[in-house]
Every structure is written in C-alpha cells, then in structure tokens.
Enzyme design. Structure first.
Site, PDB file in Angstrom:
ATOM      1  CB  CYS A 136     -14.064 -51.097  16.801  1.00  0.00           C
ATOM      2  SG  CYS A 136     -13.710 -52.814  16.432  1.00  0.00           S
TER       3      CYS A 136
ATOM      4  CB  CYS B 137     -10.438 -51.270  17.749  1.00  0.00           C
ATOM      5  SG  CYS B 137     -10.935 -51.891  16.453  1.00  0.00           S
TER       6      CYS B 137
END
Length: 175
Positions: A134, A131
């Site tokens: 993130c 991700c």
C-alpha cells in the site's frame, strides 16, 4: 482536548515525542487541509483514544467537516486494505496476487476532498499499519500527481510522531 493537552500527558521519558508534537503542529510543509487531515487519519490509526480525541479536536476548528469525514474514511478504508494487501504481499503463495480482492473501496475514487490529499492520508495510515504494498501504491500515485518528496516525507513523519505519542501514553500507563 488539544495538542497542548496531549503534550502535557506525555511523560518525561518521552520528551522527544513532546518536542516532535510541537514541531509537527507548527510545520508548514503541507497545506492546512493536508496537515489536519493527517492529524485525524493518523490519530484514528494510532488506536489511542487520547491521541485520537486531541487530534480530531485540533482539526475541528481549522478545516471543514468534509475534510474530517474524508480523513476518517481514509483511516477506515486503510484499516481494511492494509490488512488484506499486507497478506497478499507477504503470503508465500503468490496465487493470492491474481485473485480479485472483492472488497468495496469506492471512497478511494470519490473521497469528497482533493484526491491527492486523500492519497497522502492513506499513505500515512499505511505507514502506521506497515503495509509495504500500500505504501508503494500510494507513494506512486502521489509522485505521479507531482507531490514533492518533502511533502510525502512530512506525511510519514507526522504518522511516526503521532504513533510515537500513542506508544508513549501506553508506556506511561504501565507505571
């Protein structure tokens, strides 16, 4: 099971993985709490039972149970957040970026351990789960907390080594 037990299960075609596991185990870039929390969080994120068991067992004798619980929480919450925010980041429809996530994530603000350590574990799990949004968010928090680039790199290096151990064991299972 320990890291040594785990290394003994890694086949010869993945000798580099064994060597990297050894160097990871003896690495002193991070504090013991950061290091063993990474073992637990990344071991869980690897989704391989042998890797998870070995790394949780390795950590169990070296850090307080609260560290292990917090590392488990980091792996769990990132399992949710990494899927959601990867979708938000990759979806062509940018409207999703303005919508509330409506996901409970209280553990991030109150992890029960040093917040920097929890962020480091979250970054590593986010790297495993791929991700980018993130990764950027956690790396930014860590840099603002004056965590060195070397410590951040070490966390992601540990994540990559742990993930490669899981893949090596899966590959060996096909023989």
């Amino acid at each position: 099971m320990s890291i040594d037990d785990l290394k003994s299960k890694i086949p010869d075609f993945a000798k580099d993985v064994r060597l990297n596991l050894s160097s990871m185990a003896s690495d002193e870039t991070l504090t013991p709490q950061q290091k063993y929390g990474l073992f637990v969080a990344c071991g869980i994120a690897s989704r391989n039972a042998d890797v998870r068991k070995a790394l949780v067992a390795e950590a169990a004798g070296k850090v307080d149970a609260s560290v292990i619980q917090a590392a488990k929480a980091a792996a769990s919450i990132m399992g949710m957040n990494n899927v959601y925010y990867r979708f938000v980041h990759l979806a062509s429809n940018k409207d999703y970026r303005t919508m509330p996530a409506r996901l409970r994530m209280n553990v991030i603000s109150n992890p029960g351990v040093d917040k920097v350590d929890f962020e480091l574990w979250s970054l590593a799990v986010s790297a495993i789960n791929g991700c980018g949004m993130c990764i950027d968010a956690h790396e930014d928090v860590l840099r603002k907390a004056n965590v060195t680039a070397e410590a951040i790199q070490a966390a992601v290096r540990f994540a990559s080594i742990i993930q490669s151990a899981a893949i090596a064991l899966e590959a060996a299972d096909t023989e």
